[in-house]
Design a protein around this motif. Structure first.
Motif, short mmCIF file in Angstrom:
data_model
loop_
_atom_site.label_atom_id
_atom_site.label_comp_id
_atom_site.label_asym_id
_atom_site.label_seq_id
_atom_site.Cartn_x
_atom_site.Cartn_y
_atom_site.Cartn_z
N ASN A 21 0.84 -1.20 0.00
CA ASN A 21 0.00 0.00 0.00
C ASN A 21 0.88 1.25 0.00
N SER A 22 0.96 1.92 -1.13
CA SER A 22 1.85 3.08 -1.26
C SER A 22 1.42 4.25 -0.40
N SER A 23 0.14 4.29 0.02
CA SER A 23 -0.33 5.41 0.82
C SER A 23 0.34 5.48 2.17
N LYS A 24 0.95 4.36 2.62
CA LYS A 24 1.63 4.35 3.90
C LYS A 24 3.02 5.00 3.83
N LEU A 25 3.51 5.23 2.64
CA LEU A 25 4.84 5.80 2.48
C LEU A 25 4.81 7.31 2.57
N PRO A 26 5.80 7.90 3.25
CA PRO A 26 5.88 9.37 3.28
C PRO A 26 6.23 9.92 1.91
N ASP A 27 5.89 11.16 1.67
CA ASP A 27 6.14 11.79 0.37
C ASP A 27 7.62 11.79 0.02
N THR A 28 8.48 11.89 1.03
CA THR A 28 9.92 11.92 0.77
C THR A 28 10.39 10.65 0.08
N LEU A 29 9.75 9.52 0.38
CA LEU A 29 10.11 8.28 -0.29
C LEU A 29 9.45 8.18 -1.66
N ARG A 30 8.17 8.52 -1.72
CA ARG A 30 7.46 8.38 -2.99
C ARG A 30 8.08 9.26 -4.08
N SER A 31 8.66 10.38 -3.69
CA SER A 31 9.21 11.31 -4.67
C SER A 31 10.70 11.11 -4.93
N SER A 32 11.32 10.15 -4.23
CA SER A 32 12.77 9.95 -4.38
C SER A 32 13.11 9.35 -5.74
N LEU A 33 14.09 9.95 -6.43
CA LEU A 33 14.53 9.44 -7.71
C LEU A 33 15.39 8.19 -7.56
N LYS A 34 15.83 7.92 -6.32
CA LYS A 34 16.67 6.75 -6.07
C LYS A 34 15.85 5.50 -5.75
N LEU A 35 14.53 5.67 -5.68
CA LEU A 35 13.68 4.58 -5.25
C LEU A 35 12.67 4.22 -6.33
N GLU A 36 12.65 2.95 -6.69
CA GLU A 36 11.64 2.44 -7.62
C GLU A 36 10.62 1.65 -6.81
N LEU A 37 9.35 2.02 -6.89
CA LEU A 37 8.31 1.40 -6.08
C LEU A 37 7.50 0.42 -6.92
N ILE A 38 7.34 -0.79 -6.40
CA ILE A 38 6.55 -1.82 -7.07
C ILE A 38 5.53 -2.33 -6.07
N GLN A 39 4.25 -2.18 -6.40
CA GLN A 39 3.19 -2.55 -5.47
C GLN A 39 2.61 -3.91 -5.83
N GLY A 40 2.38 -4.72 -4.80
CA GLY A 40 1.80 -6.04 -5.00
C GLY A 40 1.69 -6.75 -3.67
N ASP A 44 1.79 -12.50 -5.21
CA ASP A 44 1.62 -12.04 -6.59
C ASP A 44 2.91 -12.33 -7.35
N ASN A 45 2.95 -13.49 -7.99
CA ASN A 45 4.19 -13.96 -8.59
C ASN A 45 4.73 -13.00 -9.66
N ASP A 46 3.85 -12.46 -10.50
CA ASP A 46 4.31 -11.55 -11.55
C ASP A 46 4.92 -10.28 -10.96
N ALA A 47 4.28 -9.74 -9.91
CA ALA A 47 4.81 -8.53 -9.28
C ALA A 47 6.15 -8.82 -8.61
N ILE A 48 6.27 -10.00 -8.00
CA ILE A 48 7.53 -10.37 -7.34
C ILE A 48 8.64 -10.50 -8.36
N LEU A 49 8.33 -11.10 -9.52
CA LEU A 49 9.33 -11.22 -10.59
C LEU A 49 9.81 -9.85 -11.02
N SER A 50 8.88 -8.91 -11.16
CA SER A 50 9.24 -7.56 -11.56
C SER A 50 10.08 -6.88 -10.49
N PHE A 51 9.72 -7.10 -9.23
CA PHE A 51 10.45 -6.51 -8.10
C PHE A 51 11.88 -7.03 -8.01
N VAL A 52 12.06 -8.32 -8.14
CA VAL A 52 13.37 -8.94 -7.96
C VAL A 52 14.30 -8.67 -9.15
#
Length: 296
Positions: A21-40, A44-52
């Motif tokens: 749930n991305s709503s739990k993340l502070p804005d400082t994380l959601r807006s960071s260019l160093k962080l790629e966010l993958i929700q699942g 969720d095997n497909d999401a995990i594959l994308s994450f890893v």
């Protein structure tokens, strides 16, 4: 280097991604260019594959029921093993040296015992296990029911002089980040911020806040052992009335002590605080709620 953090919306992981749930993340994380966010979700095997994909190391930060901690973690481990770039995997969770426990002694740690054994059967992914004894912030929270903020009373089982090794959430996260960036990290890595006892913690409280503290004994360790098992037997579904007692018992009975082979010095850039340093960080009023106030 790309580090995958599974469960980044949790208290601990946010101090260090994959999340529900991305709503739990502070804005400082959601807006960071160093962080790629993958929700699942954890299954969720497909999401995990994308994450890893293309990660160098994956850090597991879920904390939930046994199905998630065992089955969900095994799925993630399997996917990591199929991803050539993943060199190793940091298993959850951190508190207490569960390698010294027998299955069933401290039930919340049974998943970790199973997962360590599972990783050791894998040929395509190596496990790293970060052990920190206990977190300091919950000592003052209602979870352990040790500290009464209304009367400044510390209640305990045992003799009151038992060693309580501890580390703050922030320092544990800093060590974890340092480990994740270390290509030579392997096996069991143990960290401690400081060691104290209930009596010494009460004395430190008086020193920091300038007010008297009372220390009260509830009973012996044998009394605690009997009491926690009576509660778990009489009302097994109501886990919250006895889980903290099990944690406290195995925290102070010497069985799960971290050490003596600490590796703090290997990551000397991290300067952990002891119990006194942790109390210096918190004014008196929010001390009892410091565990719930942890944020980025």
């Amino acid at each position: 280097m790309k580090v995958g953090i599974a469960g980044i919306t949790g208290k601990f992981a946010r101090h260090l991604g994959y999340f529900r749930n991305s709503s739990k993340l502070p804005d400082t994380l959601r807006s960071s260019l160093k962080l790629e966010l993958i929700q699942g979700n954890a299954f969720d095997n497909d999401a995990i594959l994308s994450f890893v994909h293309s990660c160098d190391v994956v850090v597991f930060c879920y904390l939930d029921d046994d199905k998630l901690m065992v089955d969900g973690q095994k799925l993630l481990i399997n996917v990591c093993g199929d991803e050539p770039s993943v060199t190793w995997y940091v298993a959850s969770d951190w508190a207490l040296d569960y390698t010294k426990l027998e299955l069933g002694q401290l039930f919340p740690k049974c998943p970790m015992i199973h997962i360590k054994a599972y990783i050791e059967t894998k040929q395509d992914v190596s496990g790293v296990y970060i052990l920190i004894v206990g977190s300091m912030e919950p000592v003052f929270s209602p979870f352990f029911n040790i500290f009464d903020p209304e009367s400044n009373t510390f209640q305990y089982w045992g003799e009151g002089d038992e060693a309580m090794g501890g580390i703050t959430y922030d320092d544990a996260a800093k060590f974890t980040a340092a480990v994740a960036a270390d290509p030579n990290a392997s096996g069991i890595l143990k960290f401690v911020g400081g060691c104290s006892s209930i009596y010494k913690i009460a004395q430190t409280f008086e020193k920091i806040y300038g007010m008297p503290a009372t220390v009260e004994r509830r009973g012996s360790l044998d009394d605690l052992y009997k009491h926690m098992h009576e509660l778990s037997s009489s009302n097994p579904q109501n886990v919250y009335i006895y889980v903290s007692l099990f944690f406290f018992y195995y925290w102070i009975n010497d069985q799960t002590l971290i050490g003596p082979e600490l590796v703090n010095a290997r990551y000397s850039e991290v300067k952990p605080v002891d119990y006194e340093g942790n109390m210096y960080k918190w004014p008196r009023e929010p001390l009892a709620t410091s565990f719930f106030s942890l944020t980025m």
